[in-house]
Design an enzyme around this catalytic site. Structure first.
Site, PDB file in Angstrom:
ATOM      1  CB  ALA A 151       3.434  -0.862   3.461  1.00  0.00           C
ATOM      2  CB  ALA A 152      -0.262   2.261   0.861  1.00  0.00           C
ATOM      3  N   PRO A 153       0.223   4.611   3.133  1.00  0.00           N
ATOM      4  CG  PRO A 153       0.115   6.875   3.704  1.00  0.00           C
ATOM      5  CD  PRO A 153      -0.485   5.542   4.035  1.00  0.00           C
ATOM      6  N   GLY A 154       2.925   4.419   3.700  1.00  0.00           N
ATOM      7  CA  GLY A 154       4.326   4.204   4.040  1.00  0.00           C
ATOM      8  C   GLY A 154       4.798   4.924   5.292  1.00  0.00           C
ATOM      9  N   GLY A 155       3.872   5.409   6.097  1.00  0.00           N
ATOM     10  CA  GLY A 155       4.272   6.098   7.333  1.00  0.00           C
ATOM     11  C   GLY A 155       5.124   5.190   8.210  1.00  0.00           C
ATOM     12  CE  LYS A 156       1.236   2.414  12.016  1.00  0.00           C
ATOM     13  NZ  LYS A 156       0.277   3.015  11.034  1.00  0.00           N
ATOM     14  CG  ASP A 185      -1.447  -0.986   0.339  1.00  0.00           C
ATOM     15  OD1 ASP A 185      -1.443  -0.691   1.558  1.00  0.00           O
ATOM     16  OD2 ASP A 185      -2.493  -0.953  -0.353  1.00  0.00           O
ATOM     17  CG  ASP A 234      -0.822  -0.168  10.464  1.00  0.00           C
ATOM     18  OD1 ASP A 234      -1.391  -0.160  11.564  1.00  0.00           O
ATOM     19  OD2 ASP A 234      -0.807   0.814   9.698  1.00  0.00           O
ATOM     20  CB  CYS A 242      -6.226   3.416  13.286  1.00  0.00           C
ATOM     21  SG  CYS A 242      -7.017   3.233  11.695  1.00  0.00           S
TER      22      CYS A 242
HETATM   23  N1  SAM Z   1       0.722   1.071   7.500  1.00  0.00           N
HETATM   24  C1  SAM Z   1       0.221   2.210   6.755  1.00  0.00           C
HETATM   25  C2  SAM Z   1       0.936   3.456   7.249  1.00  0.00           C
HETATM   26  O1  SAM Z   1       1.370   3.516   8.384  1.00  0.00           O
HETATM   27  O2  SAM Z   1       1.094   4.404   6.449  1.00  0.00           O
HETATM   28  C3  SAM Z   1      -1.296   2.336   6.846  1.00  0.00           C
HETATM   29  C4  SAM Z   1      -1.972   1.071   6.368  1.00  0.00           C
HETATM   30  S1  SAM Z   1      -3.731   1.155   6.302  1.00  0.00           S
HETATM   31  C5  SAM Z   1      -4.149   0.944   7.968  1.00  0.00           C
HETATM   32  C6  SAM Z   1      -4.117  -0.435   5.659  1.00  0.00           C
HETATM   33  C7  SAM Z   1      -3.663  -0.664   4.232  1.00  0.00           C
HETATM   34  O3  SAM Z   1      -3.905  -2.036   3.931  1.00  0.00           O
HETATM   35  C8  SAM Z   1      -4.399   0.121   3.151  1.00  0.00           C
HETATM   36  O4  SAM Z   1      -3.466   0.924   2.468  1.00  0.00           O
HETATM   37  C9  SAM Z   1      -4.960  -0.954   2.228  1.00  0.00           C
HETATM   38  O5  SAM Z   1      -4.856  -0.617   0.854  1.00  0.00           O
HETATM   39  C10 SAM Z   1      -4.082  -2.153   2.546  1.00  0.00           C
HETATM   40  N2  SAM Z   1      -4.669  -3.491   2.293  1.00  0.00           N
HETATM   41  C11 SAM Z   1      -5.930  -3.917   2.503  1.00  0.00           C
HETATM   42  N3  SAM Z   1      -6.029  -5.223   2.192  1.00  0.00           N
HETATM   43  C12 SAM Z   1      -4.812  -5.643   1.798  1.00  0.00           C
HETATM   44  C13 SAM Z   1      -4.280  -6.882   1.338  1.00  0.00           C
HETATM   45  N4  SAM Z   1      -5.044  -7.965   1.233  1.00  0.00           N
HETATM   46  N5  SAM Z   1      -2.973  -6.939   1.005  1.00  0.00           N
HETATM   47  C14 SAM Z   1      -2.194  -5.831   1.092  1.00  0.00           C
HETATM   48  N6  SAM Z   1      -2.647  -4.641   1.504  1.00  0.00           N
HETATM   49  C15 SAM Z   1      -3.937  -4.533   1.856  1.00  0.00           C
END
Ligand code: SAM
Length: 464
Positions: free
Chosen positions: A242-247, A265, A323, A373
């Protein structure tokens, strides 16, 4: 013709991506020439920014009209050109701000600053140059000098160099706020703004800290994801990465902050960012946890007895968003990508583990949205084909809105299945120049739907 050179990739990555766009199914349908021309367009388009910046409006706190007005007033505070703000024709909570450029007629100055490619990409999205991003500055550069800034797209410039003869791409002009000696010769390196950009090649106002409770900077395809998931007030929704939480914040907004949005996250300081964003947008329905989402289903060895946090019992969410972490090859602008082939192809197993957890946490009848993405088949259409083979309980669903293209051939999906997928593929973008003084660009807003970052969305429903 493209203004910047095509994205610089390692040879092994370029060969891999060429193969993606020359896969047998696609070549049989399009012919080799069209396949190659798509691949060339992809490389050219990746090095340019999308022609619109997009901001999502926090519709719980303000209306799109009011946000548009406030944003216009904020933009008018920037010196220089007047930039319009348009509502998106299909997405009721999105505003479009044209990115002005490429500005071909800028005069280059003798004092030169070379920045790393990542810093260069940020400048093309409206950032100033911070001292950490500066690799080289002319010997005589002092505070107040007019300087020209170049991106070191081949990663050849040594930090502290006085001059640089390698391949560099002009990205705009600015004013030095630090001297060369302050940047490179101080005992304690001076942090902060090194160059204030006054004439970037692409002008796109920085929205850092602008109306923070009312608007959220979000790429167009990312804003589409929340609508496709279509969360309803009162539901329990999981955002697995989820980070940084846009969605996450979009989901909570669409639910009118009623129900439960669980955001996870695995990186602790990124989870803090989700909490900050939720608080900034005044959303109370979000609970954020630092957790490895591959272990979020209780029957996978976790213990769900410790209260409301993860791990969760199976079938406990109405909707799940995955995501996924991905190779990020859809990011724009991206003039140079240092990723190795090993890194590029490393995400598929993790995405499958996360996907399996998502399926087990979803209630029968629930909705699962998978997004990335990136533009590779292995992280997108191949994952869908694998999911449909592995989980007979899943059915692919039509998406609303569907404003991107359909899925790419090459993973063995049927034409009907491809139509249900939403792919934003920069190879199919029509790049449009927005020039200074050209304010009547309403007719170009349809380009906003193709000239985007590369992105992929698949929507599934779990049989009851
Ligand atoms: N959905 C977010 C947004 O819209 O702001 C962007 C997410 S970014 C594409 C993918 C995220 O997955 C990263 O922040 C990363 O730290 C997290 N991540 C990677 N592996 C993970 C895991 N095993 N469990 C939870 N989060 C994970």
């Amino acid at each position: 013709m493209s203004f910047f050179p095509k994205i610089r990739l390692r040879k092994e990555v370029e060969d891999y991506l060429r193969h993606v766009y020359h896969n047998n199914e696609l070549v049989a349908a399009l012919g080799v020439d069209e396949a190659e021309s798509r691949f060339v367009r992809l490389q050219n388009h990746l090095s340019h920014p999308p022609c619109f910046t997009t901001v999502r409006v926090n519709t719980r706190l303000t209306s799109i009209e009011k946000a548009k007005q406030l944003l216009k007033e904020e933009i008018h505070k920037f010196p220089g050109v007047i930039i319009p703000v348009h509502p998106h024709p299909q997405l009721s909570d999105l505003l479009l701000i044209p990115v002005i450029g490429p500005r071909r007629a800028l005069t280059q100055h003798p004092v030169q600053v070379i920045v790393g490619a990542q810093c260069g990409n940020a400048v093309l999205r409206g950032a100033h140059v911070y001292s950490a991003g500066i690799l080289s500055a002319s010997k005589w550069m002092k505070v107040g000098d007019k300087v020209s800034v170049y991106s070191d797209i081949e990663g050849q410039c040594k930090r502290g160099a006085i001059e640089f003869d390698g391949t560099k791409v002009f990205i705009g002009n600015g004013i030095a706020e630090l001297s060369r000696s302050e940047i490179f010769c101080s005992n304690i390196p001076i942090k902060g703004k090194g160059i204030r950009m006054t004439e970037p090649v692409y002008l796109s106002p920085s929205f850092d800290n602008v109306l923070p409770e009312y608007i959220f900077l979000q790429n167009l395809p990312s804003a589409v994801v929340g609508h496709v998931l279509n969360p309803q007030p009162g539901e329990r929704v999981l955002d697995m990465c989820a980070a940084p939480g846009g969605k996450t914040t979009h989901i909570a907004t669409l639910m009118n902050d009623q129900g439960e949005v669980i955001a996870m996250d695995k990186i602790a300081n990124k989870v803090e960012k989700i909490k900050q964003n939720a608080s900034m947008l005044q959303l109370n329905s979000i609970q954020a946890y630092c957790y490895n989402s591959t272990k979020a289903a209780a029957h996978d060895g976790g213990d769900s007895s410790q209260g409301s946090g993860p791990p969760f019992p199976p079938e406990s969410f109405d909707r799940v968003l995955l995501d996924a972490p991905c190779s990020g090859m859809g990011q724009r602008p991206n003039m140079a990508c240092a990723l190795s082939l090993k890194e590029l192809t490393s995400y598929q197993p993790l995405q499958r583990k996360l996907f399996s957890t998502a399926v087990s946490l979803l209630k029968p009848g629930g909705t699962l949205v998978y997004s990335t993405c990136t533009i590779t088949l292995s992280e997108n259409e191949e994952q869908v084909a694998w999911a449909l083979r592995t989980f007979p309980c899943l059915q692919l669903q039509a998406q609303d809105p569907h404003i991107g293209g359909e899925g790419m051939m090459g993973a063995g999906l049927s034409p009907d299945e491809l139509k249900l997928l939403q792919r934003f593929d920069p190879s199919l973008a029509v790049l449009c120049d927005h020039n200074d003084g050209d304010h009547d660009d309403k007719d170009r807003t349809p380009h906003a739907n193709t000239d985007t970052i590369g992105f992929f969305i698949a929507k599934f429903v779990k049989n009851s």
